[in-house]
Scaffold this active site. Structure first.
Site, PDB file in Angstrom:
ATOM      1  CB  CYS A  31      -0.744  -0.163   0.977  1.00 48.45           C
ATOM      2  SG  CYS A  31      -1.905   1.540   1.778  1.00 48.45           S
ATOM      3  CB  CYS A  34       0.733   1.581   3.681  1.00 49.11           C
ATOM      4  SG  CYS A  34      -1.346   1.319   3.925  1.00 49.11           S
TER       5      CYS A  34
END
Length: 106
Positions: A31, A34
């Site tokens: 991600c 993230c």
């Protein structure tokens, strides 16, 4: 202080029974947002060392925890105090917003 790796097996001890508030980051290695959030959380973990725990839950490895907290989008931060979720944030947030979330739970 480094972030804790939170798993189903240590969640109760590290988060629910913690004597300090715990900021839990639900993330995945693939991600992008993230990855952008990770250094921000590392800074917050250092700045709040002793008064806040920062934990990370890999949603690919800890699917039961992700389902338990209805994680449908990542990164997702949940702030726990006294074993209860008191604040939640989805998506990348600047450090000031995360710090404000932490301060509001003190």
């Amino acid at each position: 202080m480094a972030e804790l790796n939170i798993t189903a097996s240590n969640f109760e001890n590290e988060v629910l029974r913690s004597d300090k508030p715990v900021l839990v980051d639900f993330f995945a290695n693939w991600c992008g947002p993230c990855k952008m959030l990770s250094p921000v959380l590392h800074e917050i973990a250092g700045e709040y060392a002793g008064t806040l725990k920062v934990g990370k839950v890999n949603v690919d490895e800890q699917r039961e925890l992700a389902m338990q907290f209805q994680v449908s989008s990542i990164p997702m931060l949940i702030l726990f105090r006294n074993g209860k979720p008191v604040a939640k944030s989805v998506g990348f947030r600047p450090k000031a917003q995360i710090a404000a979330m932490v301060e509001s739970a003190r």
